[in-house]
Design an enzyme around this catalytic site. Sequence first.
Site, PDB file in Angstrom:
ATOM      1  N   HIS A   1      21.349  21.674  -3.653  1.00  0.00           N
ATOM      2  CA  HIS A   1      22.471  21.064  -2.786  1.00  0.00           C
ATOM      3  C   HIS A   1      22.044  21.741  -1.197  1.00  0.00           C
ATOM      4  CE1 HIS A   1      26.565  19.489  -1.709  1.00  0.00           C
ATOM      5  NE2 HIS A   1      25.893  18.543  -2.650  1.00  0.00           N
TER       6      HIS A   1
ATOM      7  N   ASN B   1      32.927  10.014   1.963  1.00  0.00           N
ATOM      8  CA  ASN B   1      33.883  10.947   1.553  1.00  0.00           C
ATOM      9  C   ASN B   1      34.297  12.172   2.542  1.00  0.00           C
ATOM     10  OD1 ASN B   1      35.075  13.139  -0.225  1.00  0.00           O
ATOM     11  ND2 ASN B   1      33.273  12.898  -1.500  1.00  0.00           N
TER      12      ASN B   1
ATOM     13  N   GLU C   1      21.766   7.822 -10.734  1.00  0.00           N
ATOM     14  CA  GLU C   1      23.091   9.094 -10.997  1.00  0.00           C
ATOM     15  C   GLU C   1      24.200   8.073 -11.628  1.00  0.00           C
ATOM     16  OE1 GLU C   1      25.244  12.457  -8.797  1.00  0.00           O
ATOM     17  OE2 GLU C   1      24.169  11.150  -7.701  1.00  0.00           O
TER      18      GLU C   1
ATOM     19  N   HIS D   1      26.058  14.498 -16.012  1.00  0.00           N
ATOM     20  CA  HIS D   1      26.258  15.547 -15.391  1.00  0.00           C
ATOM     21  C   HIS D   1      26.868  16.695 -16.186  1.00  0.00           C
ATOM     22  CE1 HIS D   1      26.232  12.901 -11.986  1.00  0.00           C
ATOM     23  NE2 HIS D   1      25.964  13.754 -11.134  1.00  0.00           N
TER      24      HIS D   1
ATOM     25  N   TYR E   1      28.979  25.119  -6.341  1.00  0.00           N
ATOM     26  CA  TYR E   1      28.893  23.719  -6.509  1.00  0.00           C
ATOM     27  C   TYR E   1      28.453  23.210  -7.737  1.00  0.00           C
ATOM     28  CZ  TYR E   1      26.627  19.105  -6.056  1.00  0.00           C
ATOM     29  OH  TYR E   1      26.270  17.785  -6.155  1.00  0.00           O
TER      30      TYR E   1
ATOM     31  N   GLU F   1      16.743  18.899  -7.063  1.00  0.00           N
ATOM     32  CA  GLU F   1      17.113  18.047  -5.909  1.00  0.00           C
ATOM     33  C   GLU F   1      17.375  18.507  -4.787  1.00  0.00           C
ATOM     34  OE1 GLU F   1      21.111  15.201  -5.580  1.00  0.00           O
ATOM     35  OE2 GLU F   1      20.336  15.602  -7.563  1.00  0.00           O
TER      36      GLU F   1
ATOM     37  N   ASP G   1      32.324   9.355  -5.420  1.00  0.00           N
ATOM     38  CA  ASP G   1      32.823   8.757  -4.259  1.00  0.00           C
ATOM     39  C   ASP G   1      32.003   7.634  -3.694  1.00  0.00           C
ATOM     40  OD1 ASP G   1      31.215  11.546  -3.915  1.00  0.00           O
ATOM     41  OD2 ASP G   1      30.768  10.209  -2.114  1.00  0.00           O
TER      42      ASP G   1
ATOM     43  N   ARG H   1      16.697   9.531  -2.617  1.00  0.00           N
ATOM     44  CA  ARG H   1      17.994   9.669  -3.146  1.00  0.00           C
ATOM     45  C   ARG H   1      19.208   9.131  -2.278  1.00  0.00           C
ATOM     46  NH1 ARG H   1      20.929  10.909  -6.716  1.00  0.00           N
ATOM     47  NH2 ARG H   1      21.722  12.614  -6.308  1.00  0.00           N
TER      48      ARG H   1
ATOM     49  N   ASP I   1      20.355  20.303  -9.092  1.00  0.00           N
ATOM     50  CA  ASP I   1      20.590  20.196  -7.500  1.00  0.00           C
ATOM     51  C   ASP I   1      20.782  21.603  -7.234  1.00  0.00           C
ATOM     52  OD1 ASP I   1      21.601  19.142  -5.299  1.00  0.00           O
ATOM     53  OD2 ASP I   1      23.175  18.108  -5.983  1.00  0.00           O
TER      54      ASP I   1
ATOM     55  N   ARG J   1      21.657  16.237 -15.862  1.00  0.00           N
ATOM     56  CA  ARG J   1      21.746  17.026 -14.659  1.00  0.00           C
ATOM     57  C   ARG J   1      22.449  18.605 -15.121  1.00  0.00           C
ATOM     58  NH1 ARG J   1      24.727  17.010  -8.799  1.00  0.00           N
ATOM     59  NH2 ARG J   1      26.531  18.001 -10.118  1.00  0.00           N
TER      60      ARG J   1
ATOM     61  N   TRP K   1      26.689  23.381   2.496  1.00  0.00           N
ATOM     62  CA  TRP K   1      27.327  22.975   1.343  1.00  0.00           C
ATOM     63  C   TRP K   1      26.851  21.450   1.080  1.00  0.00           C
ATOM     64  CZ3 TRP K   1      29.847  18.761  -0.866  1.00  0.00           C
ATOM     65  CH2 TRP K   1      30.625  19.149  -2.214  1.00  0.00           C
TER      66      TRP K   1
ATOM     67  N   HIS L   1      21.736   7.928  -5.359  1.00  0.00           N
ATOM     68  CA  HIS L   1      23.189   8.316  -5.325  1.00  0.00           C
ATOM     69  C   HIS L   1      24.242   7.836  -5.870  1.00  0.00           C
ATOM     70  CE1 HIS L   1      25.479  12.173  -4.128  1.00  0.00           C
ATOM     71  NE2 HIS L   1      26.152  11.255  -3.111  1.00  0.00           N
TER      72      HIS L   1
ATOM     73  N   GLU M   1      20.234  12.221  -0.336  1.00  0.00           N
ATOM     74  CA  GLU M   1      21.455  11.477  -0.461  1.00  0.00           C
ATOM     75  C   GLU M   1      22.355  11.645   0.976  1.00  0.00           C
ATOM     76  OE1 GLU M   1      24.597  14.893  -2.210  1.00  0.00           O
ATOM     77  OE2 GLU M   1      22.810  14.042  -3.472  1.00  0.00           O
TER      78      GLU M   1
END
Length: 411
Positions: A221, A38, A348, A123, A160, A245, A325, A292, A219, A148, A411, A321, A271
């Site tokens: 992130h 991605n 997921e 999600h 996010y 996560e 994407d 993950r 998450d 999630r 991010w 994960h 991930e």
Amino acid sequence: MTIIKSAEVIVTSPGRNFVTLQITTEDGTTGLGDATLNGRELAVAVYLADHVIPLLKGRDAMNIEDTWQYLYRGAYWRRGPVTMAAIAAVDMALWDIKAKVAELPMYQLLGGQSRTGALAYGHASGRDTEELHDSIRANLEAGFKAIRVQSGIPGADSVYGVHSNAPTADAPATPAGARASRVLPEVETWDTRAYLRHVPTEIESVRHEFGAELPLLHDAHHRLTPREAAQLGRSLEPFDLFWLEDVTPIEDPTALRYVREHTTTPLAIGEVLNSVHDYQTLVTERLVDYVRSAVTHTGGITHLKKLADFASIYGVRTGFHGPTDVSPVGQAAHLHLDLALHNFGIQEYMIHSEATAEVFETSFRFEDGLLHPGERIGLGVEIDREAARRHAYEPGYLPVARLHDGSVHDW
């Protein structure tokens, strides 16, 4: 022998960009592999086209392990997301071919099924409590048995994981940043203190509304320091999360030691990792409960199974994960592994758009909260080349996070 005759990279963008490798043998058998990275898709496409495909022609497609080692060890420059995504695409395509030659669904080559289906999580998100609860109800109505939960933060314009909430093919829940037509990354403003104050109150509201039995995931992130991550884990302990996560940036896995010492909330991470070697400290010291990685970014089925087997020795489970994407090819590969692995934890699952479903025909199914890869031979995915050509590549990036003072954050 089953000799590789040709290979081709297919780049298509049915709502978002995907990179697919198709390998064809001399007898006409084809195999598909997912090489999507991605925001850096063309780097993998060029790596495959210019550096990998010339090495494949004339090789025996049945020698999957040898081909994997040839591409990994033979190049000298090892690992990294671009290299491992390219190797993953070759690996998936060869497993697809081998299973088709054997006339079996791919999971049968991994030892058969260990379960009737793989528990999937959906999600849910919302800018406020009401939206979040509505999103959870939509996921429950869609059949998810684990969810999630991501929440907006007061004072933040965008956060996010707070995105389109309808988990259907008509309006799939898509992660922030999946805007394929953006020329430059979107900028999100981040406030860690506000996040740490607000998230526990939202998780508490979800528990009160939906009860103690619903598995909930969250998450972070990679946005927290070890101390902040420990604080969050402690504050969420009363609400019995399935996992928390990506609490800290993973460049320093020893940071998880501090988090582990201060909270019993289960941890999931990985991930952005792309090799079993990246997990050595995390797994051997039991600093995480779930690994993950995605098959697409971790060297394919061959390498991800090695990671899962390594993790199983230490009682660590999988939670691969699976955002949108990762193409339907990559997701199918996950499901074959999920069905076969004894130490499977959860999968997921984000539902791809109708446009994506027109390009990739799949056999996997989602019923009563469980995913199954189906009984079609191979991976169970075919690509419609004509449909793929109708969706040209569009440059796009994931967002960038900045603090209120303008400095770049994780991010």
